[in-house]
Design a protein around this motif. Structure first.
Motif, PDB file in Angstrom:
ATOM      1  N   GLY A 276       0.776  -1.227   0.000  1.00  0.00           N
ATOM      2  CA  GLY A 276       0.000   0.000   0.000  1.00  0.00           C
ATOM      3  C   GLY A 276       0.807   1.275   0.000  1.00  0.00           C
ATOM      4  O   GLY A 276       0.243   2.355   0.208  1.00  0.00           O
ATOM      5  N   THR A 277       2.092   1.204  -0.263  1.00  0.00           N
ATOM      6  CA  THR A 277       2.948   2.391  -0.200  1.00  0.00           C
ATOM      7  C   THR A 277       2.978   3.114  -1.541  1.00  0.00           C
ATOM      8  O   THR A 277       3.006   2.491  -2.597  1.00  0.00           O
ATOM      9  CB  THR A 277       4.360   2.000   0.263  1.00  0.00           C
ATOM     10  OG1 THR A 277       4.313   1.719   1.668  1.00  0.00           O
ATOM     11  CG2 THR A 277       5.364   3.111   0.018  1.00  0.00           C
TER      12      THR A 277
ATOM     13  N   ASN B  48       1.620   1.271   3.827  1.00  0.00           N
ATOM     14  CA  ASN B  48       0.814   2.492   3.720  1.00  0.00           C
ATOM     15  C   ASN B  48       1.627   3.758   3.989  1.00  0.00           C
ATOM     16  O   ASN B  48       1.156   4.708   4.609  1.00  0.00           O
ATOM     17  CB  ASN B  48      -0.384   2.422   4.673  1.00  0.00           C
ATOM     18  CG  ASN B  48      -1.285   1.238   4.365  1.00  0.00           C
ATOM     19  OD1 ASN B  48      -1.606   0.987   3.209  1.00  0.00           O
ATOM     20  ND2 ASN B  48      -1.668   0.498   5.386  1.00  0.00           N
TER      21      ASN B  48
ATOM     22  N   ASP C 262      -5.960   9.284   0.348  1.00  0.00           N
ATOM     23  CA  ASP C 262      -6.148   7.836   0.188  1.00  0.00           C
ATOM     24  C   ASP C 262      -6.919   7.470  -1.069  1.00  0.00           C
ATOM     25  O   ASP C 262      -6.922   6.310  -1.487  1.00  0.00           O
ATOM     26  CB  ASP C 262      -6.878   7.261   1.416  1.00  0.00           C
ATOM     27  CG  ASP C 262      -5.981   7.214   2.643  1.00  0.00           C
ATOM     28  OD1 ASP C 262      -4.744   7.283   2.458  1.00  0.00           O
ATOM     29  OD2 ASP C 262      -6.498   7.114   3.766  1.00  0.00           O
TER      30      ASP C 262
ATOM     31  N   ARG D 274      -5.314   5.426  -3.807  1.00  0.00           N
ATOM     32  CA  ARG D 274      -5.091   3.987  -3.667  1.00  0.00           C
ATOM     33  C   ARG D 274      -6.280   3.172  -4.161  1.00  0.00           C
ATOM     34  O   ARG D 274      -6.213   1.953  -4.228  1.00  0.00           O
ATOM     35  CB  ARG D 274      -4.811   3.645  -2.204  1.00  0.00           C
ATOM     36  CG  ARG D 274      -3.635   4.408  -1.642  1.00  0.00           C
ATOM     37  CD  ARG D 274      -3.535   4.181  -0.128  1.00  0.00           C
ATOM     38  NE  ARG D 274      -2.575   5.085   0.457  1.00  0.00           N
ATOM     39  CZ  ARG D 274      -1.260   4.854   0.514  1.00  0.00           C
ATOM     40  NH1 ARG D 274      -0.791   3.737   0.047  1.00  0.00           N
ATOM     41  NH2 ARG D 274      -0.446   5.727   1.056  1.00  0.00           N
TER      42      ARG D 274
END
Length: 277
Positions: free
Chosen positions: A136-137, A154, A273, A276
């Protein structure tokens, strides 16, 4: 025999000048290739979190050095561009299976780098050998993730951010950016600095062990790491040089000020976010 023991034995021979790029055998190169595959699969890492902090895996860093010491520079081609290096770029066929995206025209991943699931690499950006990029980075445009750097899950790297590499000495821990960290555009994290989880760092902040962190939460001055759940930014503080004819009004030096994370800062970070989804 394990991969660690194979690499350690090969390192000893290399350190004793018993093997070099001209005399290395097919078995030696099989060991080096298996080592790179282990890094790319996330099965081995240049550093790991222990109960008392992060520790460097010296044998892993030696394995990376062996891949430079025992391989000759070769002419290579990628995307119509000719270049010369000891290592090819990493194959990326496995990334799509894990939902990881790397945009065209400039996302470069060197062999021996790990990218987790649901990562985003925007072009141009570069991830070096031994680096670990957690699930998630986001690696944004013009970002560099240096050799052996360890990024948690993240993490958000703002555009034009540099995560420095630490390959030697092998006993030194690399740069660590823990889970949930957000680094603003233009940040620099170097020389084994550790950023604690869920911290938010302002734009153009330099984090290095040579610059003090004034932690206003615990009211202490620390070096080499930013504690978890901090909001950090650069300020100028008075230098020990003091007054001098060449410095009108006195001399100043950069420092990092760390406070608690405010709710409005968290809300601004959460709005990103959507990238993503």
């Amino acid at each position: 025999m394990t991969l660690e023991s194979d690499v350690s034995d090969l390192w000893q021979r290399y350190d004793d000048d018993d093997v070099d790029a001209e005399t290395a055998s097919a078995d030696d190169y099989d060991t080096l290739d298996a080592f790179l595959e282990g890094l790319e699969a996330g099965e081995i890492r240049a550093a790991e979190k222990e109960s008392d902090g992060w520790e460097a895996n010296e044998w892993v860093k030696r394995g990376i050095l062996l891949n430079f010491g025992l391989r000759a520079t070769e002419a290579r081609s990628y995307g119509g561009v000719d270049y010369h290096d000891v290592l090819p770029l990493r194959e990326t066929g496995d990334l799509g299976e894990r939902g990881t995206r790397n945009t065209p025209d400039g996302t470069t991943i060197r062999r021996g780098a790990y990218l987790g699931s649901d990562c985003i690499m925007m072009s141009p950006s570069f991830v070096n050998v031994g680096a670990y990029v957690g699930d998630g980075t986001l690696v944004d445009s013009c970002d560099t993730v240096g050799s052996c750097a360890q990024l948690g899950e993240n993490v958000k790297l703002g555009a034009n951010t540099l995560i420095g590499g630490v390959l030697e000495p092998v006993e030194d821990a690399p740069v660590i950016v823990e889970d949930g960290v957000s680094l603003g555009a233009g940040c620099r994290v170097t020389s084994g600095f550790r950023v604690g989880e869920n911290s938010i760092v302002g734009e153009n902040t330099l984090l290095t062990p040579r610059i003090p962190v004034y932690d206003l939460v615990e009211e202490e001055v620390i070096y080499g790491h930013l504690p978890a759940e901090r909001r950090a930014f650069t300020r100028m503080v008075e230098s020990s040089v003091g007054d001098h004819d060449l410095f009108e009004g006195g001399a100043y030096k950069p420092a990092v000020v760390a406070t608690g994370v405010e709710e409005e800062t968290l809300e601004a970070t959460r709005r990103e976010d959507a990238l993503r989804e």
